[in-house]
Write a protein that holds these residues in place. Structure first.
Motif, PDB file in Angstrom:
ATOM      1  N   ALA A 177       0.809  -1.231   0.000  1.00  0.00           N
ATOM      2  CA  ALA A 177       0.000   0.000   0.000  1.00  0.00           C
ATOM      3  C   ALA A 177       0.839   1.277   0.000  1.00  0.00           C
ATOM      4  O   ALA A 177       0.297   2.377  -0.092  1.00  0.00           O
ATOM      5  N   ASP A 178       2.177   1.151   0.102  1.00  0.00           N
ATOM      6  CA  ASP A 178       3.019   2.353   0.193  1.00  0.00           C
ATOM      7  C   ASP A 178       3.873   2.577  -1.058  1.00  0.00           C
ATOM      8  O   ASP A 178       4.876   3.276  -1.024  1.00  0.00           O
ATOM      9  N   GLN A 179       3.479   1.964  -2.177  1.00  0.00           N
ATOM     10  CA  GLN A 179       4.084   2.261  -3.477  1.00  0.00           C
ATOM     11  C   GLN A 179       2.988   2.835  -4.369  1.00  0.00           C
ATOM     12  O   GLN A 179       1.938   2.211  -4.545  1.00  0.00           O
ATOM     13  N   VAL A 180       3.247   4.027  -4.903  1.00  0.00           N
ATOM     14  CA  VAL A 180       2.216   4.785  -5.618  1.00  0.00           C
ATOM     15  C   VAL A 180       2.625   5.015  -7.074  1.00  0.00           C
ATOM     16  O   VAL A 180       3.783   5.319  -7.350  1.00  0.00           O
ATOM     17  N   GLY A 181       1.661   4.871  -7.979  1.00  0.00           N
ATOM     18  CA  GLY A 181       1.944   5.095  -9.399  1.00  0.00           C
ATOM     19  C   GLY A 181       0.663   5.204 -10.204  1.00  0.00           C
ATOM     20  O   GLY A 181      -0.403   5.474  -9.642  1.00  0.00           O
ATOM     21  N   SER A 182       0.771   4.962 -11.499  1.00  0.00           N
ATOM     22  CA  SER A 182      -0.384   5.042 -12.399  1.00  0.00           C
ATOM     23  C   SER A 182      -0.424   3.805 -13.281  1.00  0.00           C
ATOM     24  O   SER A 182       0.494   3.580 -14.069  1.00  0.00           O
ATOM     25  N   PRO A 183      -1.487   3.005 -13.184  1.00  0.00           N
ATOM     26  CA  PRO A 183      -1.619   1.845 -14.064  1.00  0.00           C
ATOM     27  C   PRO A 183      -1.740   2.269 -15.537  1.00  0.00           C
ATOM     28  O   PRO A 183      -2.163   3.392 -15.830  1.00  0.00           O
ATOM     29  N   THR A 184      -1.389   1.357 -16.441  1.00  0.00           N
ATOM     30  CA  THR A 184      -1.421   1.677 -17.871  1.00  0.00           C
ATOM     31  C   THR A 184      -1.950   0.491 -18.667  1.00  0.00           C
ATOM     32  O   THR A 184      -1.338  -0.582 -18.681  1.00  0.00           O
ATOM     33  N   TYR A 185      -3.060   0.717 -19.368  1.00  0.00           N
ATOM     34  CA  TYR A 185      -3.668  -0.295 -20.237  1.00  0.00           C
ATOM     35  C   TYR A 185      -2.968  -0.249 -21.589  1.00  0.00           C
ATOM     36  O   TYR A 185      -2.869   0.814 -22.213  1.00  0.00           O
ATOM     37  N   THR A 186      -2.478  -1.401 -22.034  1.00  0.00           N
ATOM     38  CA  THR A 186      -1.673  -1.429 -23.258  1.00  0.00           C
ATOM     39  C   THR A 186      -2.425  -0.928 -24.491  1.00  0.00           C
ATOM     40  O   THR A 186      -1.808  -0.362 -25.391  1.00  0.00           O
ATOM     41  N   MET A 187      -3.734  -1.122 -24.542  1.00  0.00           N
ATOM     42  CA  MET A 187      -4.501  -0.614 -25.686  1.00  0.00           C
ATOM     43  C   MET A 187      -4.427   0.916 -25.764  1.00  0.00           C
ATOM     44  O   MET A 187      -4.256   1.489 -26.840  1.00  0.00           O
ATOM     45  N   ASP A 188      -4.555   1.571 -24.602  1.00  0.00           N
ATOM     46  CA  ASP A 188      -4.471   3.038 -24.567  1.00  0.00           C
ATOM     47  C   ASP A 188      -3.064   3.508 -24.921  1.00  0.00           C
ATOM     48  O   ASP A 188      -2.884   4.482 -25.664  1.00  0.00           O
ATOM     49  N   LEU A 189      -2.062   2.815 -24.393  1.00  0.00           N
ATOM     50  CA  LEU A 189      -0.665   3.174 -24.675  1.00  0.00           C
ATOM     51  C   LEU A 189      -0.345   2.951 -26.150  1.00  0.00           C
ATOM     52  O   LEU A 189       0.322   3.778 -26.785  1.00  0.00           O
ATOM     53  N   ALA A 190      -0.839   1.844 -26.715  1.00  0.00           N
ATOM     54  CA  ALA A 190      -0.596   1.537 -28.123  1.00  0.00           C
ATOM     55  C   ALA A 190      -1.189   2.619 -29.029  1.00  0.00           C
ATOM     56  O   ALA A 190      -0.568   3.023 -30.015  1.00  0.00           O
ATOM     57  N   LYS A 191      -2.381   3.110 -28.677  1.00  0.00           N
ATOM     58  CA  LYS A 191      -3.013   4.170 -29.473  1.00  0.00           C
ATOM     59  C   LYS A 191      -2.137   5.425 -29.494  1.00  0.00           C
ATOM     60  O   LYS A 191      -1.949   6.059 -30.531  1.00  0.00           O
ATOM     61  N   PHE A 192      -1.595   5.783 -28.317  1.00  0.00           N
ATOM     62  CA  PHE A 192      -0.713   6.948 -28.236  1.00  0.00           C
ATOM     63  C   PHE A 192       0.555   6.741 -29.064  1.00  0.00           C
ATOM     64  O   PHE A 192       0.990   7.626 -29.809  1.00  0.00           O
ATOM     65  N   ILE A 193       1.154   5.569 -28.943  1.00  0.00           N
ATOM     66  CA  ILE A 193       2.386   5.267 -29.687  1.00  0.00           C
ATOM     67  C   ILE A 193       2.157   5.395 -31.191  1.00  0.00           C
ATOM     68  O   ILE A 193       2.975   5.983 -31.915  1.00  0.00           O
ATOM     69  N   ILE A 194       1.040   4.869 -31.667  1.00  0.00           N
ATOM     70  CA  ILE A 194       0.738   4.931 -33.102  1.00  0.00           C
ATOM     71  C   ILE A 194       0.520   6.378 -33.546  1.00  0.00           C
ATOM     72  O   ILE A 194       0.977   6.787 -34.627  1.00  0.00           O
ATOM     73  N   GLU A 195      -0.145   7.153 -32.704  1.00  0.00           N
ATOM     74  CA  GLU A 195      -0.335   8.574 -33.007  1.00  0.00           C
ATOM     75  C   GLU A 195       1.013   9.301 -33.044  1.00  0.00           C
ATOM     76  O   GLU A 195       1.294  10.098 -33.948  1.00  0.00           O
ATOM     77  N   LEU A 196       1.876   8.987 -32.093  1.00  0.00           N
ATOM     78  CA  LEU A 196       3.170   9.655 -31.963  1.00  0.00           C
ATOM     79  C   LEU A 196       4.084   9.385 -33.155  1.00  0.00           C
ATOM     80  O   LEU A 196       4.703  10.309 -33.699  1.00  0.00           O
ATOM     81  N   ILE A 197       4.173   8.129 -33.578  1.00  0.00           N
ATOM     82  CA  ILE A 197       5.135   7.793 -34.652  1.00  0.00           C
ATOM     83  C   ILE A 197       4.729   8.379 -36.008  1.00  0.00           C
ATOM     84  O   ILE A 197       5.533   8.397 -36.939  1.00  0.00           O
ATOM     85  N   GLN A 198       3.496   8.864 -36.107  1.00  0.00           N
ATOM     86  CA  GLN A 198       3.069   9.503 -37.360  1.00  0.00           C
ATOM     87  C   GLN A 198       3.376  11.003 -37.371  1.00  0.00           C
ATOM     88  O   GLN A 198       2.984  11.719 -38.283  1.00  0.00           O
ATOM     89  N   THR A 199       4.085  11.472 -36.331  1.00  0.00           N
ATOM     90  CA  THR A 199       4.502  12.872 -36.246  1.00  0.00           C
ATOM     91  C   THR A 199       6.023  12.962 -36.286  1.00  0.00           C
ATOM     92  O   THR A 199       6.723  11.946 -36.219  1.00  0.00           O
ATOM     93  N   GLU A 200       6.512  14.189 -36.346  1.00  0.00           N
ATOM     94  CA  GLU A 200       7.951  14.448 -36.251  1.00  0.00           C
ATOM     95  C   GLU A 200       8.272  15.033 -34.867  1.00  0.00           C
ATOM     96  O   GLU A 200       9.282  15.707 -34.694  1.00  0.00           O
ATOM     97  N   LYS A 201       7.407  14.788 -33.911  1.00  0.00           N
ATOM     98  CA  LYS A 201       7.576  15.354 -32.560  1.00  0.00           C
ATOM     99  C   LYS A 201       8.468  14.436 -31.727  1.00  0.00           C
ATOM    100  O   LYS A 201       8.011  13.710 -30.844  1.00  0.00           O
ATOM    101  N   TYR A 202       9.762  14.490 -32.027  1.00  0.00           N
ATOM    102  CA  TYR A 202      10.725  13.592 -31.395  1.00  0.00           C
ATOM    103  C   TYR A 202      11.009  14.008 -29.955  1.00  0.00           C
ATOM    104  O   TYR A 202      10.749  15.144 -29.557  1.00  0.00           O
ATOM    105  N   GLY A 203      11.571  13.047 -29.182  1.00  0.00           N
ATOM    106  CA  GLY A 203      11.945  13.357 -27.805  1.00  0.00           C
ATOM    107  C   GLY A 203      11.388  12.341 -26.824  1.00  0.00           C
ATOM    108  O   GLY A 203      10.974  11.244 -27.198  1.00  0.00           O
TER     109      GLY A 203
END
Length: 282
Positions: A177-203
């Protein structure tokens, strides 16, 4: 685009390929059998053959405690594998995305980590992933680093599946109970990754589902949404010792993601609901 995705049999790689297949792209998903990323010549050969416009590097040594016991094995995959892919990408003029982790930070903060916060991993897994980040930065100009945390997806082991199994078997579980973070669903992360790689917004970007919880709160919500009556006992990190130290606080700031005009990932409770539906638990 012509896209090569590593780690196609892992949680994230599986969902990236699944979503890309539904779009107008040429997609090659590879696992260890098709391309051993720790073999420099094998990597060069495969990348020359496929000639991707972009490499999405999801393959990783993710056994955090295993890495503590065998850092060299984790380094081969997380650091050298990334280096070989980056070198091959440079040779053919491809850009590359590398999935990294909250474990590059020590976990002593009291507010979300920004992308440029000094890194200081406290374990082997974090050290090897950071080494991968550094190789990528040294070798390529056109790269994306996406740090994420607490990942759960349909294809593979994760905390949600473990809790569902233990809850059904035991009816009572103990969770840190004393470790805190944010869970991540791979479907949501995959959508972001696909959106990102179609840009030139590197970093470098931080991408997790929105909201914050402890592992204990995560477990309580899993059982609530799955309709399981399970007693969850809060534990301290000291009561649940593991070979590798975990960051106590690993919340990642999404400020850079928003600044670059991307939509933040949904709230983690919504994401959990979508995931439980996907694996037919609700």
């Amino acid at each position: 685009m012509n896209i090569l995705v590593t780690g196609v049999n892992g949680q994230l790689g599986h969902d990236v390929v699944k979503l890309l297949d539904s779009k107008e792209h040429i997609v090659t998903g590879v696992d260890r059998k098709e391309m051993d990323i720790t073999n420099e010549e094998a990597v060069k050969g495969k990348i020359r053959e496929v000639k991707p416009d972009v490499i999405v590097h999801c393959a990783a040594y993710t056994n955090v405690d295993g890495a503590e016991n065998d850092e060299e094995a984790a380094y081969q995959v997380n650091a050298l594998g990334t280096k070989y892919l980056a070198q091959a990408a440079k040779e053919i003029g491809a850009k590359m995305l590398f999935v990294s982790t909250d474990y590059v930070f020590e976990g002593n903060a009291s507010e979300p980590y920004e992308v440029d916060h000094p890194t200081n991993p406290i374990g082997a897994y974090g050290r090897t992933k950071l080494a991968g980040e550094n190789f990528l930065k040294e070798i390529l100009d056109r790269f994306y680093i996406v740090r994420t945390a607490w990942v759960f997806g349909k294809n593979g082991k994760n905390f949600v599946k473990t809790m569902l199994r233990l809850g059904k078997e035991r009816g009572e579980v103990g969770v840190v109970a004393d470790q805190v973070g944010s869970p991540t669903y791979t479907m949501d992360l995959a959508k972001f990754i696909i959106e990102l790689i179609q840009t030139e917004k590197y970093g470098t970007y931080h991408a997790t589902n929105s909201g914050v919880c402890s592992w204990y709160e995560f477990a309580v919500e899993i059982f609530k949404q799955a309709g399981l009556s399970v007693k969850v006992n809060p534990l301290t990190t000291e009561q649940y010792p593991t070979p590798a130290k975990r960051p106590k606080y690993s919340v990642l700031s999404k400020a850079e993601l928003e600044k670059q005009g991307f939509t933040p990932l949904p709230d983690w409770k919504e994401a959990l609901h979508a995931y439980l539906k996907e694996i037919e638990e609700i």
